[in-house]
Design an enzyme around this catalytic site. Structure first.
Site, mmCIF file in Angstrom:
data_model
loop_
_atom_site.group_PDB
_atom_site.id
_atom_site.type_symbol
_atom_site.label_atom_id
_atom_site.label_comp_id
_atom_site.label_asym_id
_atom_site.label_seq_id
_atom_site.Cartn_x
_atom_site.Cartn_y
_atom_site.Cartn_z
ATOM 1 N N ARG A 1 12.242 15.803 -2.677
ATOM 2 C CA ARG A 1 11.140 15.588 -3.640
ATOM 3 C C ARG A 1 11.622 16.169 -4.957
ATOM 4 N NH1 ARG A 1 4.781 16.837 -3.071
ATOM 5 N NH2 ARG A 1 5.025 14.821 -2.061
ATOM 6 N N HIS B 1 6.568 6.950 -4.721
ATOM 7 C CA HIS B 1 6.262 7.788 -3.543
ATOM 8 C C HIS B 1 6.205 6.875 -2.304
ATOM 9 C CE1 HIS B 1 5.061 11.105 -1.234
ATOM 10 N NE2 HIS B 1 3.841 11.325 -1.681
ATOM 11 N N GLN C 1 4.510 7.816 1.235
ATOM 12 C CA GLN C 1 3.052 7.819 1.208
ATOM 13 C C GLN C 1 2.500 6.427 1.497
ATOM 14 O OE1 GLN C 1 0.780 10.499 0.528
ATOM 15 N NE2 GLN C 1 -0.512 8.919 1.436
ATOM 16 N N ASP D 1 -5.926 8.339 -7.207
ATOM 17 C CA ASP D 1 -5.061 9.518 -7.105
ATOM 18 C C ASP D 1 -5.429 10.439 -8.257
ATOM 19 O OD1 ASP D 1 -3.016 11.287 -6.440
ATOM 20 O OD2 ASP D 1 -1.389 10.036 -7.225
ATOM 21 N N CYS E 1 -4.051 9.745 -1.604
ATOM 22 C CA CYS E 1 -2.891 10.385 -0.963
ATOM 23 C C CYS E 1 -3.077 11.887 -0.791
ATOM 24 C CB CYS E 1 -1.621 10.082 -1.753
ATOM 25 S SG CYS E 1 -1.590 10.827 -3.399
ATOM 26 N N ARG F 1 1.229 10.277 7.653
ATOM 27 C CA ARG F 1 2.509 10.642 7.039
ATOM 28 C C ARG F 1 3.500 10.997 8.145
ATOM 29 N NH1 ARG F 1 2.649 12.397 1.802
ATOM 30 N NH2 ARG F 1 4.895 12.267 2.140
HETATM 31 N N1 CP Z 1 0.392 13.195 -0.562
HETATM 32 C C1 CP Z 1 1.383 14.086 -0.673
HETATM 33 O O1 CP Z 1 2.555 13.738 -0.848
HETATM 34 O O2 CP Z 1 0.983 15.384 -0.556
HETATM 35 P P1 CP Z 1 1.847 16.680 -0.825
HETATM 36 O O3 CP Z 1 2.085 16.771 -2.311
HETATM 37 O O4 CP Z 1 1.002 17.809 -0.310
HETATM 38 O O5 CP Z 1 3.162 16.569 -0.085
HETATM 39 N N1 NVA Z 2 0.688 11.406 -8.301
HETATM 40 C C1 NVA Z 2 0.758 12.694 -7.635
HETATM 41 C C2 NVA Z 2 0.985 12.521 -6.173
HETATM 42 C C3 NVA Z 2 1.018 13.789 -5.373
HETATM 43 C C4 NVA Z 2 1.300 13.567 -3.929
HETATM 44 C C5 NVA Z 2 1.847 13.529 -8.266
HETATM 45 O O1 NVA Z 2 2.953 13.008 -8.494
HETATM 46 O O2 NVA Z 2 1.606 14.702 -8.549
#
Ligand code: CP
Ligand code: NVA
Length: 308
Positions: A107, A134, A137, A225, A266, A294
């Site tokens: 990530r 992502h 997700q 989101d 998400c 997930r």
């Molecule tokens: N939805 C998601 O990716 O959550 P986290 O940021 O907690 O991993």
């Molecule tokens: N759009 C959000 C998703 C988190 C899982 C971010 O990138 O922070």
């Protein structure tokens, strides 16, 4: 090499097989949630590095649990712990990690970091979120939709809010899985043209409308989101809230969708900002299944990456 970098960059048949395998593994568990014998050891002897340059609850825990459920081991690393954050190149990091581990999930911020890691790694790399996409997700979201309502193909998905990284992967999925996608939000927060083009080129009907009530007419699934993502500057918060207030998912908006429409997010959510408590905790919400999925979706993704 089976990297899982993005939904548009992965073969559509392989994506379908991953969703089906995830569903099969999930339903083959016994009454106490234990995996069927064939599903407990595919990662035996495998070491998986989970690298986080941003915070995470779901991605971190679901990957860690998923690897362990399949007999493998994990190493969770923060970006700050690695030399990556202190000047060693991504290419060199990729070469070194590949000598130790069998699979890397990362990530990160810039998509270029993910791409360079994948280019120089000799083991598969999985995208656990970048500023732009992502994909893990959305694989979980598709699994969730299909568990509740059957095939996603031909359905209408509506995204209300910021055209962000999660929205981008939904557009990729629209193209690969054959569903229609409507974005509703302010013009400054539209999804990038490249994502829209991908879905349209593969035959999906993609619409952009500024009127959220009009957008959700005929919707099978309504998604939103956070209004401010991890990579967004906190200084944009007040402006974002003003721009996006009209796109909040509330009971009024859900009532304008199909009566059996589902709601997804998400998570993490900012309750009473992008979505109200009444919708989050209401009968159309499938957010907890979405979070659980997930785990199941990523187990299938990891098996595909490793060919096991
Ligand atoms: N939805 C998601 O990716 O959550 P986290 O940021 O907690 O991993
Ligand atoms: N759009 C959000 C998703 C988190 C899982 C971010 O990138 O922070």
């Amino acid at each position: 090499m089976n990297h899982f970098l993005d939904i548009h960059a992965t073969d559509a048949d392989a994506l379908r097989a991953m969703i089906d395998q995830a569903r099969a593994m999930k339903s083959a568990r016994d009454g106490r949630g234990r995996a069927a014998p064939d599903d407990t050891q595919p990662l035996a002897g495998k070491m998986v590095a989970l690298i986080f340059e941003k915070p995470s609850t779901r991605t971190r825990v679901s990957f860690d649990v998923g690897v362990r459920q399949m007999g493998g081991q994990t190493m969770v690393l923060s970006g700050a712990e690695l030399q990556l954050g202190h000047g060693e190149t991504i290419a060199d990091t990729a070469r070194v990690l590949s000598r130790f581990v069998d699979l890397i999930m990362i990530r990160t911020y810039e998509e270029s970091v993910l791409q360079e890691l994948a280019e120089y790694a000799s083991v598969p790399v999985i995208n656990g979120l970048t500023n732009r996409t992502h994909p893990c997700q959305i694989m979980a979201d598709l699994l969730t939709y299909e568990e509740h309502r059957g095939p996603i193909a031909g359905r209408k998905v509506v995204w209300s809010g910021d055209g962000n990284n999660v929205c981008a992967s939904f557009l990729h999925a629209a193209g690969q899985f054959g569903f229609d996608f409507t974005f509703t939000g302010p013009p400054t927060l539209d999804p990038e043209a490249e994502f829209i083009r991908f879905a349209r080129d593969r035959g999906s009907k993609v619409e952009i409308t500024r009127d959220p009530m009009e957008a959700v007419a005929g919707a099978d699934l309504v998604v939103t989101d956070t209004w401010v993502s991890m990579h967004d500057s906190q200084s944009t918060k007040e402006r974002r809230h003003n721009q996006l207030r009209a796109y909040q998912v509330n009971e009024r908006l859900m009532a304008a969708a199909k009566p059996d429409a589902l709601f997804m997010h998400c998570l993490p959510a900012h309750r009473e900002d992008e979505v109200t408590n009444a919708v989050m905790d209401g009968p159309q919400s499938v957010i907890w299944d979405e979070a659980e999925n997930r785990l199941h979706a990523q187990k299938a993704i990891m098996r595909w990456c490793l060919g096991v």
